[in-house]
Design a protein around this motif. Sequence first.
Motif, PDB file in Angstrom:
ATOM      1  N   LEU A 123       0.831  -1.213   0.000  1.00  0.00           N
ATOM      2  CA  LEU A 123       0.000   0.000   0.000  1.00  0.00           C
ATOM      3  C   LEU A 123       0.859   1.254   0.000  1.00  0.00           C
ATOM      4  N   VAL A 124       1.877   1.256   0.860  1.00  0.00           N
ATOM      5  CA  VAL A 124       2.734   2.439   0.983  1.00  0.00           C
ATOM      6  C   VAL A 124       3.586   2.616  -0.269  1.00  0.00           C
ATOM      7  N   ARG A 125       4.119   1.512  -0.781  1.00  0.00           N
ATOM      8  CA  ARG A 125       5.006   1.584  -1.956  1.00  0.00           C
ATOM      9  C   ARG A 125       4.299   2.212  -3.145  1.00  0.00           C
ATOM     10  N   TYR A 126       3.022   1.859  -3.348  1.00  0.00           N
ATOM     11  CA  TYR A 126       2.277   2.403  -4.480  1.00  0.00           C
ATOM     12  C   TYR A 126       1.407   3.599  -4.089  1.00  0.00           C
ATOM     13  N   GLN A 127       1.467   3.991  -2.812  1.00  0.00           N
ATOM     14  CA  GLN A 127       0.703   5.138  -2.310  1.00  0.00           C
ATOM     15  C   GLN A 127      -0.777   5.033  -2.681  1.00  0.00           C
ATOM     16  N   LEU A 128      -1.372   3.909  -2.302  1.00  0.00           N
ATOM     17  CA  LEU A 128      -2.770   3.661  -2.622  1.00  0.00           C
ATOM     18  C   LEU A 128      -3.684   4.239  -1.536  1.00  0.00           C
ATOM     19  N   PRO A 129      -4.835   4.783  -1.929  1.00  0.00           N
ATOM     20  CA  PRO A 129      -5.746   5.415  -0.961  1.00  0.00           C
ATOM     21  C   PRO A 129      -6.569   4.369  -0.202  1.00  0.00           C
ATOM     22  N   VAL A 130      -5.921   3.691   0.726  1.00  0.00           N
ATOM     23  CA  VAL A 130      -6.548   2.600   1.462  1.00  0.00           C
ATOM     24  C   VAL A 130      -6.415   2.851   2.962  1.00  0.00           C
ATOM     25  N   VAL A 131      -7.523   2.795   3.660  1.00  0.00           N
ATOM     26  CA  VAL A 131      -7.536   2.897   5.123  1.00  0.00           C
ATOM     27  C   VAL A 131      -7.979   1.540   5.671  1.00  0.00           C
ATOM     28  N   VAL A 132      -7.105   0.890   6.427  1.00  0.00           N
ATOM     29  CA  VAL A 132      -7.394  -0.421   6.997  1.00  0.00           C
ATOM     30  C   VAL A 132      -7.741  -0.242   8.469  1.00  0.00           C
ATOM     31  N   ILE A 133      -8.942  -0.669   8.843  1.00  0.00           N
ATOM     32  CA  ILE A 133      -9.404  -0.570  10.229  1.00  0.00           C
ATOM     33  C   ILE A 133      -9.386  -1.969  10.828  1.00  0.00           C
ATOM     34  N   VAL A 134      -8.557  -2.178  11.832  1.00  0.00           N
ATOM     35  CA  VAL A 134      -8.403  -3.496  12.446  1.00  0.00           C
ATOM     36  C   VAL A 134      -9.145  -3.536  13.777  1.00  0.00           C
ATOM     37  N   PHE A 135     -10.112  -4.434  13.871  1.00  0.00           N
ATOM     38  CA  PHE A 135     -10.794  -4.660  15.144  1.00  0.00           C
ATOM     39  C   PHE A 135      -9.943  -5.634  15.948  1.00  0.00           C
ATOM     40  N   ASN A 136      -9.247  -5.102  16.920  1.00  0.00           N
ATOM     41  CA  ASN A 136      -8.222  -5.860  17.653  1.00  0.00           C
ATOM     42  C   ASN A 136      -8.781  -6.370  18.979  1.00  0.00           C
ATOM     43  N   ASN A 137      -9.238  -7.630  18.959  1.00  0.00           N
ATOM     44  CA  ASN A 137      -9.727  -8.233  20.194  1.00  0.00           C
ATOM     45  C   ASN A 137      -8.825  -9.371  20.669  1.00  0.00           C
ATOM     46  N   GLY A 138      -7.606  -9.396  20.139  1.00  0.00           N
ATOM     47  CA  GLY A 138      -6.584 -10.284  20.674  1.00  0.00           C
ATOM     48  C   GLY A 138      -6.734 -11.747  20.332  1.00  0.00           C
ATOM     49  N   GLY A 139      -7.423 -12.042  19.205  1.00  0.00           N
ATOM     50  CA  GLY A 139      -7.537 -13.456  18.859  1.00  0.00           C
ATOM     51  C   GLY A 139      -8.472 -13.711  17.706  1.00  0.00           C
ATOM     52  N   VAL A 140      -8.597 -14.988  17.361  1.00  0.00           N
ATOM     53  CA  VAL A 140      -9.440 -15.379  16.243  1.00  0.00           C
ATOM     54  C   VAL A 140     -10.892 -14.986  16.519  1.00  0.00           C
ATOM     55  N   TYR A 141     -11.379 -15.262  17.694  1.00  0.00           N
ATOM     56  CA  TYR A 141     -12.715 -14.819  18.087  1.00  0.00           C
ATOM     57  C   TYR A 141     -12.665 -13.866  19.278  1.00  0.00           C
ATOM     58  N   GLY A 142     -11.511 -13.708  19.867  1.00  0.00           N
ATOM     59  CA  GLY A 142     -11.355 -12.845  21.022  1.00  0.00           C
ATOM     60  C   GLY A 142     -10.473 -13.498  22.058  1.00  0.00           C
ATOM     61  N   GLY A 143     -10.818 -13.310  23.310  1.00  0.00           N
ATOM     62  CA  GLY A 143     -10.002 -13.848  24.392  1.00  0.00           C
ATOM     63  C   GLY A 143     -10.103 -15.361  24.511  1.00  0.00           C
ATOM     64  N   ASP A 144      -9.463 -15.892  25.531  1.00  0.00           N
ATOM     65  CA  ASP A 144      -9.451 -17.338  25.790  1.00  0.00           C
ATOM     66  C   ASP A 144     -10.853 -17.782  26.217  1.00  0.00           C
ATOM     67  N   ARG A 145     -11.519 -18.542  25.368  1.00  0.00           N
ATOM     68  CA  ARG A 145     -12.903 -18.937  25.632  1.00  0.00           C
ATOM     69  C   ARG A 145     -13.019 -20.409  26.020  1.00  0.00           C
ATOM     70  N   ARG A 146     -11.912 -21.030  26.373  1.00  0.00           N
ATOM     71  CA  ARG A 146     -11.954 -22.446  26.726  1.00  0.00           C
ATOM     72  C   ARG A 146     -12.646 -22.659  28.071  1.00  0.00           C
ATOM     73  N   ASN A 147     -13.300 -23.808  28.182  1.00  0.00           N
ATOM     74  CA  ASN A 147     -13.829 -24.224  29.473  1.00  0.00           C
ATOM     75  C   ASN A 147     -12.673 -24.654  30.368  1.00  0.00           C
ATOM     76  N   PRO A 148     -12.814 -24.489  31.679  1.00  0.00           N
ATOM     77  CA  PRO A 148     -11.708 -24.860  32.580  1.00  0.00           C
ATOM     78  C   PRO A 148     -11.217 -26.290  32.373  1.00  0.00           C
ATOM     79  N   GLU A 149     -12.120 -27.211  32.065  1.00  0.00           N
ATOM     80  CA  GLU A 149     -11.699 -28.610  31.893  1.00  0.00           C
ATOM     81  C   GLU A 149     -10.877 -28.824  30.623  1.00  0.00           C
ATOM     82  N   ASP A 150     -10.902 -27.839  29.708  1.00  0.00           N
ATOM     83  CA  ASP A 150     -10.094 -27.952  28.487  1.00  0.00           C
ATOM     84  C   ASP A 150      -8.670 -27.446  28.693  1.00  0.00           C
ATOM     85  N   ILE A 151      -8.421 -26.762  29.813  1.00  0.00           N
ATOM     86  CA  ILE A 151      -7.092 -26.197  30.057  1.00  0.00           C
ATOM     87  C   ILE A 151      -6.304 -27.203  30.898  1.00  0.00           C
TER      88      ILE A 151
END
Length: 571
Positions: free
Chosen positions: A469-497
């Motif tokens: 994007l920078v090399r070709y100076q393209l008019p692109v704005v990337v908005i990243v929803f950053n929740n720290g994971g594929v679906y978010g935080g650690d969602r495992r049940n205690p018995e899975d840890i």
Amino acid sequence: MAESTPNTATIDCNLLVAKALARAGVTHMFGVVGIPVTSLATRAVTLGIRFIAFHNEQSAGYAASAYGYLTGRPGVLLTVSGPGCVHGLAGLSNAAVNCWPTVMISGSCDQNDVGKGDFQELDQIAAVKPFVKFSVKAKDINEIPNCVFSVLDHAGSGRPGGCYLDIPSDVLHQTLTELEANKLLDDAEKNRCIESVKSVSNDVIAKAISAIRKAERPLIVFGKGAAIARAENEIKDLVEKTGIPFLPTPMGKGLLPDTHELAATAARSLAIGKCDVAIVVGARLNWLLHFGEPPKWSKDVKFILIDVDEGEIELRKPYLGLVGDAKKVLKVLNKEIKDDPFCLGRTHPWIEAITTKVKENVSRMEGQLAKEVVPFNFLTPMRIIRDAIIGLGTPAPILVSEGANTMDVGRSVLVQTEPRTRLDAGTWGTMGVGLGYCIAAAVASPDRLVVAVEGDSGFGFSAMEVETLVRYQLPVVVIVFNNGGVYGGDRRNPEDITGPYKDDPAPTSFVPGAAYHLLIEAFGGKGYLVGTPDELKSALTESFSARKPAVINVTIDPYAGAESGRMQHKN
């Protein structure tokens, strides 16, 4: 020494390929250069073909496929042999499943060394077979013009899709005179054969109109097949002449504005569950439309499918199939309706039911969107982004969207008002398309801003392309929803840890608080870190106005989303 003349001057195969591409109207190529195709890319540039060089063939392939969709002309991907070809299969397969015109051209090993373990040796014709409409290997320089025109013509004709051209390294080094080259190009151009699409008969048109006229609860459904056919004006005529409500598939959004009074998107369950006749234009009855089967659809619904591919009609076995280009079929349909018009009207019970449900659901959603939740959930920043995009007016930005929760929420909240301004994971649900799609969109539509709304997982697949994007100076704005994971935080049940690696991060987890905005700054772009409504509004205002490469890193509550987005039942 005597000077060479056009009759005796020689050119190599790289230049002949470039000449054939240019003569066929190719203006852009995407890819990664290296042995044996670097000279091919260089020659193409000298002939006025813009070459966009990527870091990874996957992203370049996604760009080529999206370019094909946005322009209606085959996107061209160039790769090296062996692993380069294999990496390119991601884009080629994405084109195949989405039915987008795309051509992959790969170099391959010397023909005399096949079977000996040559550098990057691979039977590439066999490798691409599951993903292409047509493939061909040029075994001699004299075959190049016919091969180039053939793959381009096959990719764009009938139902669009992926095609492949294999050029061995020894062929790339062959030469011939300019006179011979021009004759080959002239002959190949004369012999081009475009696959014709059969015209629908008047009897079938009459039967379709009769079924629509008799319907009590008709619905028009359209998808990206209608978008690539440029059928938006014909769809508008059909909707407004008949008063039938419409439902776009995700990338069909914008063919008619989401704000149209007959838009049924916010009443989707009611619309598909109760309609008795569904006119489906350029959309397949696949998983995105619940296969056209109960319980989502009524068991008695009559499907009228308009599709360019007769095989699709035969597969789905609808009440009625109209084979042909969506734009042309709808023109005929509209003409016949005009001669004997009918319109449901706003007081029709079906229209009132749809309208009432839309208002109820929109009101409920707006109530949720009005809340300013900090730390951010998905709805608060999505509403701010929606309002900022609407504020830009026309031409509307091209929106690129991927991620589980991010894409699902965005599809419900973000508003599309113009055709072909939404690119998402598509029919195949492909993650990692984001930056490739952004680059293709910026190149194909230079008058539009490109806005990507990405989950942090989706962004990670192709994040290095922010340098592109920078090399070709393209008019692109990337908005990243950053929740720290594929679906978010650690969602495992205690018995899975448990187990010897129980202290490792969860399989769905990333480094908390990752500074994605600094990645683009390393290359000279602009990065923003935001966590409040005012910070996000400021970043959007500044980046949209600048129209330069930017990444906005939006901190989201890691537990705000749902596992697998809206497809938990598949996990």
